[in-house]
Design an enzyme around this catalytic site. Structure first.
Site, short mmCIF file in Angstrom:
data_model
loop_
_atom_site.label_atom_id
_atom_site.label_comp_id
_atom_site.label_asym_id
_atom_site.label_seq_id
_atom_site.Cartn_x
_atom_site.Cartn_y
_atom_site.Cartn_z
N HIS A 100 -6.78 17.05 -5.69
CA HIS A 100 -5.64 16.38 -5.06
C HIS A 100 -5.77 14.88 -5.34
O HIS A 100 -6.28 14.13 -4.52
CB HIS A 100 -5.63 16.65 -3.55
CG HIS A 100 -4.41 16.16 -2.84
ND1 HIS A 100 -3.85 16.83 -1.77
CD2 HIS A 100 -3.63 15.07 -3.03
CE1 HIS A 100 -2.79 16.17 -1.34
NE2 HIS A 100 -2.64 15.09 -2.10
N GLU B 18 -2.76 19.50 -6.78
CA GLU B 18 -1.84 19.33 -5.65
C GLU B 18 -1.66 17.86 -5.35
O GLU B 18 -2.53 17.03 -5.66
CB GLU B 18 -2.35 20.07 -4.41
CG GLU B 18 -3.67 19.55 -3.86
CD GLU B 18 -4.12 20.31 -2.62
OE1 GLU B 18 -3.73 21.48 -2.46
OE2 GLU B 18 -4.86 19.71 -1.81
N HIS C 231 -5.93 24.40 4.50
CA HIS C 231 -6.14 23.31 5.43
C HIS C 231 -6.89 23.80 6.66
O HIS C 231 -6.38 24.55 7.47
CB HIS C 231 -4.85 22.62 5.88
CG HIS C 231 -5.09 21.20 6.34
ND1 HIS C 231 -5.07 20.13 5.48
CD2 HIS C 231 -5.41 20.70 7.54
CE1 HIS C 231 -5.35 19.01 6.14
NE2 HIS C 231 -5.57 19.35 7.41
#
EC number: 2.6.99.2
Length: 238
Positions: free
Chosen positions: A43, A70, A190
């Site tokens: 990310h 991401e 998450h």
């Protein structure tokens, strides 16, 4: 079986704290694959405070499993993804200064933008995933963008799991079932960890992928990386 994609951002955070190249992010990614991970997630953020854009270019020729990039689709991010051409791009509505992802997209307010992005990436052979919460109307709209998958933002599940795991999982099962009915693949991520992952996976057996970074790296401090990946995969096989 649900694939485990290891997010290696925290590895880059440790490296950047001291400078130099220890730990070596590229080698850690390769070792994660060697130890059984079915994917690597990064990310990159605009300030490159953990994963650097140069890391992403370096990882591309080395990854032998699935490569998932991401992030928030700013122009620099879009350009990176189109040049690297990962297996999957996950679109996340992060503010540039966000410490970590903290919500899914409001697809209604961003429908045209997301649809355009999905079309751009799909035309280059890149699988698309949109980061969303459990709001059903939001998921219905996500399907209309043409995305291949959604990624469910699982922080609320992780927060309420210790209090009442059945209540915590219920909206995610409903959301995942709707996504499945709409022809969407379902990813999740998450705050998933060794305590709550097996129950989540058991209740959504059509789950395609989980992306886990922070908890996995924390566990690796105690168990070692190889054993930790085995423990997470056991949760997904239970």
């Amino acid at each position: 079986m649900t694939n485990l994609s290891v997010n290696i951002n925290k590895v880059a955070t440790i490296r950047n704290a001291r400078g130099g190249n220890m730990p070596n992010v590229l080698k850690v990614a390769q070792d994660c694959e060697l130890f059984g991970a079915q994917g690597i997630t990064v990310h990159p953020r605009p300030d490159e405070r953990h994963i650097r854009y140069s890391d992403v270019y370096g990882l591309k020729p080395l990854i032998r499993t699935e490569f998932n990039i991401e992030g928030y689709p700013c122009d620099k991010f879009i350009d990176l993804v189109l040049k690297v051409k990962p297996t999957q791009v996950t679109l996340v509505p992060d503010a540039p200064d966000a410490i970590t992802s903290n919500s899914g997209w409001n697809v209604k307010d961003n429908f045209d933008y997301l649809s355009e992005l999905v079309d751009t990436f799909t035309s280059q052979g890149i699988r698309t995933s949109i980061f969303v919460g459990t709001d059903l109307a939001n998921i219905e709209l996500a399907a209309k963008t043409g995305t291949d998958r959604i990624e469910l933002y699982t922080e609320p599940y992780a927060t309420y799991y210790p209090e009442d795991r059945d209540k915590a999982i219920a909206p995610f099962v409903e959301a995942a079932q709707l996504a499945k009915n709409l022809g969407l693949g379902v990813n999740a991520g998450h705050d998933l960890n060794l305590e709550n992952l097996a129950f989540f996976n058991k209740n959504i057996p059509w789950l395609e992928e989980v992306s886990i970074g922070h908890a996995l790296i924390c566990d690796a401090l105690y168990h070692g990386l190889q054993e930790t990946i085995a423990l997470y995969k056991a949760c997904l096989n239970s």
